[in-house]
Design a protein around this motif. Structure first.
Motif, PDB file in Angstrom:
ATOM      1  N   SER A   1      -3.719  -4.200  12.037  1.00 28.90           N
ATOM      2  CA  SER A   1      -3.354  -2.707  11.295  1.00 28.90           C
ATOM      3  C   SER A   1      -2.292  -1.898  11.814  1.00 28.90           C
ATOM      4  N   CYS A   2      -1.563  -1.076  11.051  1.00 28.50           N
ATOM      5  CA  CYS A   2      -0.646  -0.183  11.654  1.00 28.50           C
ATOM      6  C   CYS A   2      -1.170   0.740  12.604  1.00 28.50           C
ATOM      7  N   PRO A   3      -0.576   0.956  13.713  1.00 22.96           N
ATOM      8  CA  PRO A   3      -1.190   1.877  14.545  1.00 22.96           C
ATOM      9  C   PRO A   3      -0.923   3.484  13.964  1.00 22.96           C
ATOM     10  N   LYS A   4      -0.127   3.610  13.057  1.00 22.76           N
ATOM     11  CA  LYS A   4       0.285   4.828  12.737  1.00 22.76           C
ATOM     12  C   LYS A   4      -0.570   5.236  11.147  1.00 22.76           C
ATOM     13  N   CYS A   5      -0.643   4.345  10.330  1.00 21.89           N
ATOM     14  CA  CYS A   5      -1.141   4.596   9.076  1.00 21.89           C
ATOM     15  C   CYS A   5      -2.475   3.793   8.675  1.00 21.89           C
ATOM     16  N   GLY A   6      -2.633   2.888   9.694  1.00 21.91           N
ATOM     17  CA  GLY A   6      -3.864   2.072   9.436  1.00 21.91           C
ATOM     18  C   GLY A   6      -3.670   1.317   8.344  1.00 21.91           C
TER      19      GLY A   6
ATOM     20  N   HIS B   1       5.277  -4.539  12.456  1.00 21.15           N
ATOM     21  CA  HIS B   1       6.021  -4.475  10.915  1.00 21.15           C
ATOM     22  C   HIS B   1       5.157  -3.651  10.173  1.00 21.15           C
ATOM     23  N   CYS B   2       5.079  -2.409   9.532  1.00 14.60           N
ATOM     24  CA  CYS B   2       4.259  -1.992   8.517  1.00 14.60           C
ATOM     25  C   CYS B   2       5.345  -1.739   7.297  1.00 14.60           C
ATOM     26  N   PRO B   3       4.645  -2.167   6.091  1.00 13.76           N
ATOM     27  CA  PRO B   3       5.269  -1.964   4.988  1.00 13.76           C
ATOM     28  C   PRO B   3       5.732  -0.490   4.347  1.00 13.76           C
ATOM     29  N   THR B   4       4.943   0.352   4.894  1.00 14.15           N
ATOM     30  CA  THR B   4       5.219   1.786   4.610  1.00 14.15           C
ATOM     31  C   THR B   4       5.912   2.636   5.810  1.00 14.15           C
ATOM     32  N   CYS B   5       5.569   2.150   7.008  1.00 20.81           N
ATOM     33  CA  CYS B   5       6.188   3.226   8.238  1.00 20.81           C
ATOM     34  C   CYS B   5       7.514   2.208   8.781  1.00 20.81           C
ATOM     35  N   GLY B   6       7.421   1.346   8.721  1.00 18.69           N
ATOM     36  CA  GLY B   6       8.698   0.482   9.368  1.00 18.69           C
ATOM     37  C   GLY B   6       8.274   0.030  10.498  1.00 18.69           C
TER      38      GLY B   6
HETATM   39 ZN   LIG Z   1       2.196   2.048   8.826  1.00 15.74          ZN
END
Ligand SMILES: [Zn+2]
Ligand SMILES: [Zn+2]
Length: 815
Positions: A482-487, A441-446
């Motif tokens: 950490s988010c795999p997409k935005c870090g 769960h990423c606060p930015t990417c969902g």
């Molecule tokens: Zn993210």
């Protein structure tokens, strides 16, 4: 020579291990059989149900090996799940330690049964290497939209403190601990099994040849495809105002549109959003709100038992008559059926009738029974002829359904909808000992899937398991990532997967050799060769859960490009339960028999023989100590009598015609038993009749002393019985035949040729005795033989006529 099962069994088990006797061949050009018994949960000890399940599978595997086929007969462990965590809570032992120690113990127990499993393909589903590929599938399913997350009212087991899938709720109770479940609103991940509902029903047809009818109809009913009408019930103007224009109305679905003129009220689930709105906005009295909340918190069972409801004081408009229809809340309406709202027709539905009677609501009959006419005093649920139904009166139910749906569609006020009882498969579990769902769960990417190169997402070892809440959620660091997409900083999903995910593809994993396991989930070529499972053996209790999930998962993996098959199991054998004193063996009833003690006392071959002889595998088996004793005595005799056979490395040649009557009878019984085998393994699975045939053969053999006949019999019978009682057969076969006989046997038809026929002998039409003659004997020889037994009736007489009635009698006419 003394039958000593423990020496014989230890010896051959060690031999099989050393020789890798049961590993499948890598030669993928040979014809194959894939035999699989459902793998066990490592609960701690094996029980008689296991013994039955694995003995049946082993008999198939050994039989096909003798036929020269390449056989895959694997075993593994369904090793994630709640009991490990419950043991942790109770005894403070780590679930991983508990699980793997149980596996080690049970592996040894199973080994004492002499089961011919491939050892090199064994794995546990909690092995990180298994989790790795499973998480890969989950990511693929998520990316394909077949896995999604939503908030819903879920089945919650207050004892196990976790969510259960619909299939895991049995009569309103938790399938595992029997506690009545309650509904709880939570976020949860779902697999879109409903996308496959039509295919899952339609493909049942190709299973008709190999699956029990009962299982097919259970699956069909569970999926529950029905066609009906969906439409909106609009609120009356003043009701709409009362709800501050927050709602226009609500959707309902019915499979009986023919009864629509009989609607006298409508009922909402206590969880329905309209009801929630009224409570939240103080539109209901405190008492009414409290009553509704009490309904929500009662178990699904209680909600079906005693019908309970409250009126909301608002009305909707009947879509065809325009009359007002009162809106109620009723405990028996569940959110997971249709839209959580039903049109109620008390005259033609029992549940609606009971409710209407209790709350004094109108009952309006609109269908006349084809024979009884208009029925009063109870719900008439059968189809019939419509009346009081406007333009549709005098139509029959079937035609009226179609006409009414067409009318709604033409007017744009409703539509035909195919509905399924099957719901999407909720796979989240709020427990530790399971495969983590590899999402973040990423606060930015969902919601973002973990990168595949980082798999497996492993469980932390340092957890505190208290039984309160989810240990992964409470772990100090595990979920931070950490988010795999935005870090950016993100959190891991702390739900773990339903263990039924693991059992939905383990049979595919076995098709790969160990060399593949590190690199891939399975190898396409090996998969194409080994699939489908030819014989799948397990309990009927898996008819809906495991067998439906596995079918779905196979189809989903096909759509992800992993496999080419659409159905995984060619033939299914559902074995019956093992009973003692008329009840299923269970620890709580104290009627169990410990397999270890049984093997200790009599040996594995006795246990196996008893299990397969006592009942056909699909039926219940009643435990019987004296039958166990009888099985042991038979094996002892079978072993002792082998002394009568000679050592040889070829099947003896026997001149059948030259044998005595007893010798011929013995040979005939031996080959009768053999002739049954193909039928038993290929079609009917009635091992008991084959074993009975062998017992009859042994009895017949005892009536004669011909060494060649004994030798031939042991050549055939040790081969025939090897799948059932392998140790004693390998021992005898090794000593007598250098094991050359352990292969396919051919039935010698000559032994079935009719030996003699019996003719009656009469003098002047009166019966005076009988003779046995060769079926091809000449007429003269028959007359000769007949005369020879009746000299006293011929003395001093003149024979005037000799008559032979073929296959019946010889009549001599004298004067
Ligand atoms: Zn993210
Ligand atoms: Zn439970």
């Amino acid at each position: 020579m003394q039958y000593n099962p423990s020496d014989i069994e230890t010896k051959w088990q060690a031999f099989w291990d050393a020789e890798r006797s049961f590993e499948p061949s890598d030669d993928l050009t040979k014809p194959k059989k894939y035999v699989l018994s459902m793998f066990p949960y490592p609960s701690g000890r094996i029980h008689m149900g296991h013994v039955r399940n694995y003995t049946i599978g082993d008999a198939f595997a050994r039989y096909y090996r003798q036929q020269g086929l390449n056989v895959l007969h694997p075993i593994g462990w369904d090793s994630f799940g709640m009991p490990a965590e419950n043991a942790a809570i109770k005894h403070g032992v780590h679930p991983k330690k508990w699980t793997y120690e149980n596996i080690d113990y049970m592996r040894k127990e199973l080994a004492t049964l002499g089961l011919s499993f491939s050892k090199e393909r064994e794995f546990a589903t909690s092995d990180p290497l298994y989790t790795k590929f499973e998480q890969g599938f989950i990511i693929d399913l998520f990316e394909k939209g077949l896995l999604y997350r939503k908030k819903a009212f879920l089945n919650w087991c207050p004892h196990d403190l976790t969510v259960l899938a619909n299939e895991q709720v049995v009569d309103g109770c938790c399938w595992r601990c029997d506690t009545p479940i309650v509904k709880k609103e939570m976020h949860q991940y779902y697999l879109r099994i409903t996308d496959y509902a039509d295919e899952l029903i339609d493909d049942l047809e190709q299973l008709e040849k190999g699956w029990p009818k009962q299982v097919l109809s259970m699956q069909e009913n569970w999926i529950g495809r029905s066609s009906g009408l969906e439409f909106t019930l609009h609120l009356e103007e003043h009701s709409k105002k009362r709800l501050r224009d927050a709602f226009e109305g609500f959707e309902v679905y019915t499979t009986r549109p023919d009864t629509i003129y009989g609607v006298s009220y409508t009922a909402l689930a206590p969880e329905h959003e309209l009801v929630t709105y009224m409570i939240d906005n103080g539109l209901l009295s405190t008492e009414t709100a409290a009553e509704i909340n009490a309904m929500k918190n009662s178990s699904s069972i209680d909600r079906q038992k005693e019908k309970h409801g409250v009126a909301l004081g608002i009305n909707v408009v009947h879509p065809l008559t325009g009359k007002p229809v009162p809106v109620w809340v009723a405990n028996f309406v569940l959110m997971d059926y249709g839209s959580g709202a039903v049109m109620a027709v008390p005259a033609h539905d029992e549940r609606d009738y009971d409710f209407a009677t209790k709350y004094d609501l109108p009952i309006i009959p609109v269908i006349a029974h084809p024979e009884a006419g208009v029925v009063e005093g109870k719900a008439m649920t059968e189809p019939g002829m419509l009346f009081n139904s406007g333009a549709f009166s005098e139509m029959m139910s079937d035609a009226a359904k179609e006409a009414i749906i067409a009318h709604f569609e033409n007017e744009g006020i409703g539509k035909r909808v195919t509905n399924y009882r099957l719901k999407d498969w909720g796979i989240s579990r709020q427990r530790y000992w399971g495969a983590p769902i590899p999402l973040i769960h990423c606060p930015t990417c969902g919601i973002v899937p973990e990168k595949k190169e980082n798999l497996p997402v492993e469980l932390p070892d340092d957890v505190e398991i208290t039984g309160e809440g989810n240990p992964l959620e409470h772990h100090p660091t595990w979920k931070q990532c950490s988010c795999p997409k935005c870090g950016g900083a993100a959190e891991r999903e702390t739900d773990t997967m339903d263990t039924f995910i693991q059992s939905s593809w383990y049979f595919l994993r076995y098709t790969a050799g160990r060399a593949t396991w590190e690199k891939e989930a399975f190898d396409k070529e090996e998969l194409a060769y080994w699939m489908n499972v030819d014989h799948y053996i397990g309990g009927i209790e898996h008819a809906i859960l495991h067998l439906l999930y596995s079918r779905f998962f196979t189809k989903a993996l096909r759509d992800l490009g992993y496999v080419d098959v659409k159905e995984p199991f060619e033939r299914l054998l559902t074995q019956g339960m093992v009973l003692k004193d008329g009840a299923k063996m269970s620890k709580s009833k104290g009627n169990t028999v410990d397999p270890d003690a049984l093997i200790e006392k009599y040996g594995a071959d006795t246990a196996r023989l008893f299990i397969l002889f006592a009942a056909p595998p699909t039926q219940e088996l009643e435990w019987n100590d004296s039958a166990v004793e009888g099985a042991y005595r038979f094996l002892r005799r079978f072993y002792d009598r082998s002394e009568k056979a000679a050592v040889t490395d070829t099947l003896p040649e026997i001149d059948h015609a030259a044998l005595s009557k007893e010798e011929k009878a013995a040979r005939k019984k031996v080959y009768e038993a053999l002739a049954r085998a193909n039928d038993v393994f290929g079609e009917r699975y009635t091992f008991n009749t084959m074993i009975a045939g062998v017992m009859e053969a042994m009895n017949a053999l005892n009536d004669q002393e011909n060494e060649a006949v004994w030798t031939e019999a042991y050549w055939v019978l040790t081969s025939l019985m090897e799948p059932i009682v392998p140790h004693v057969c390998w021992e005898i076969s090794d000593r007598l035949f250098g094991r050359k006989n352990l292969g396919a046997q051919i039935v010698k038809e000559e032994v079935f040729a009719l030996d003699t026929i019996t003719l009656g002998v009469s003098v002047n039409g009166k019966n005076r005795g009988q003779i046995d003659v060769a079926p091809d004997a000449s007429k003269e020889a028959m007359i000769e033989a007949a005369k020879a037994i009746i000299p006293q009736w011929l003395e001093g007489k003149t024979v005037v006529k000799e008559i032979v009635v073929p296959n019946k009698l010889v009549n001599i006419v004298v004067k």
